[in-house]
Design an enzyme around this catalytic site. Structure first.
Site, PDB file in Angstrom:
ATOM      1  N   HIS A  51       0.854  -1.185   0.000  1.00  0.00           N
ATOM      2  CA  HIS A  51       0.000   0.000   0.000  1.00  0.00           C
ATOM      3  C   HIS A  51       0.893   1.239   0.000  1.00  0.00           C
ATOM      4  CE1 HIS A  51      -3.960  -1.794   1.776  1.00  0.00           C
ATOM      5  NE2 HIS A  51      -3.405  -2.616   0.898  1.00  0.00           N
ATOM      6  N   GLU A  53       0.964   3.811   1.915  1.00  0.00           N
ATOM      7  CA  GLU A  53       1.460   4.184   3.235  1.00  0.00           C
ATOM      8  C   GLU A  53       2.641   3.314   3.659  1.00  0.00           C
ATOM      9  OE1 GLU A  53      -3.148   4.572   3.582  1.00  0.00           O
ATOM     10  OE2 GLU A  53      -1.713   3.414   2.398  1.00  0.00           O
ATOM     11  N   CYS A  81      -6.315   2.013   5.801  1.00  0.00           N
ATOM     12  CA  CYS A  81      -6.970   0.749   6.139  1.00  0.00           C
ATOM     13  C   CYS A  81      -6.437   0.242   7.487  1.00  0.00           C
ATOM     14  CB  CYS A  81      -6.697  -0.263   5.028  1.00  0.00           C
ATOM     15  SG  CYS A  81      -4.983  -0.885   5.029  1.00  0.00           S
ATOM     16  N   CYS A  84      -2.513  -0.317   7.409  1.00  0.00           N
ATOM     17  CA  CYS A  84      -1.749   0.928   7.342  1.00  0.00           C
ATOM     18  C   CYS A  84      -1.900   1.754   8.613  1.00  0.00           C
ATOM     19  CB  CYS A  84      -2.155   1.718   6.110  1.00  0.00           C
ATOM     20  SG  CYS A  84      -1.693   0.863   4.568  1.00  0.00           S
TER      21      CYS A  84
END
Length: 148
Positions: A51, A53, A81, A84
């Site tokens: 992801h 992040e 999410c 993260c």
């Protein structure tokens, strides 16, 4: 909070979009300077952990030579999410500024706020910053997916 950093995160999100990734971009700022930036790379790396992040946190840790990202702010185009959010808590990022709310998986306000739990660190959170611009990229991506 500085919108120019969200603009950079949006540029990274556009890079993700152009390569077929969910268009999410992130930057980490320390002392007014960008120290890391990234975008989703799950498809390119075939890795669920890639992801925006997480990519950004990895880069910041390497640059600073520490896993403790105290004194840092993260700008991200989509509400983080659960994975993260956990990484943000564990890396001790001070502040998170996100664009679009994620009503299906957002864990800093929408579905749940993991930062409300008594973990060892709690970042300041600001949501809905440049929300329309961030949301438009996501809508473009998912409209294209549905129509193909």
């Amino acid at each position: 909070m500085n919108k120019k950093f969200m603009q950079v995160a949006l540029t990274d999100a556009r890079l993700a979009l152009s390569s077929g990734e969910v268009p999410v971009g992130a930057v980490i700022v320390k002392d007014g300077e960008i120290i890391a930036q990234g975008h989703n790379l799950r498809e390119a790396k075939q890795n669920a952990l890639s992801h925006a992040e997480i990519e950004c946190i990895n880069e910041a840790c390497k640059k600073l030579g520490t896993w403790r990202l105290e004194g840092c702010e993260m700008y991200v185009t989509l509400e983080p999410c659960p994975m993260c959010t956990g990484a943000i808590i564990n890396s001790r990022i001070d502040t998170v500024i996100f664009g679009a709310y994620d009503l299906k998986a957002g864990c800093m306000d929408s579905v749940i706020n993991l930062c409300d739990y008594p973990f060892n660190h709690r970042p300041e959170i600001y949501g809905g910053i440049m929300e329309e611009e961030c949301k438009e990229l996501l809508q473009e991506f998912f409209t294209k997916i549905r129509n193909s």
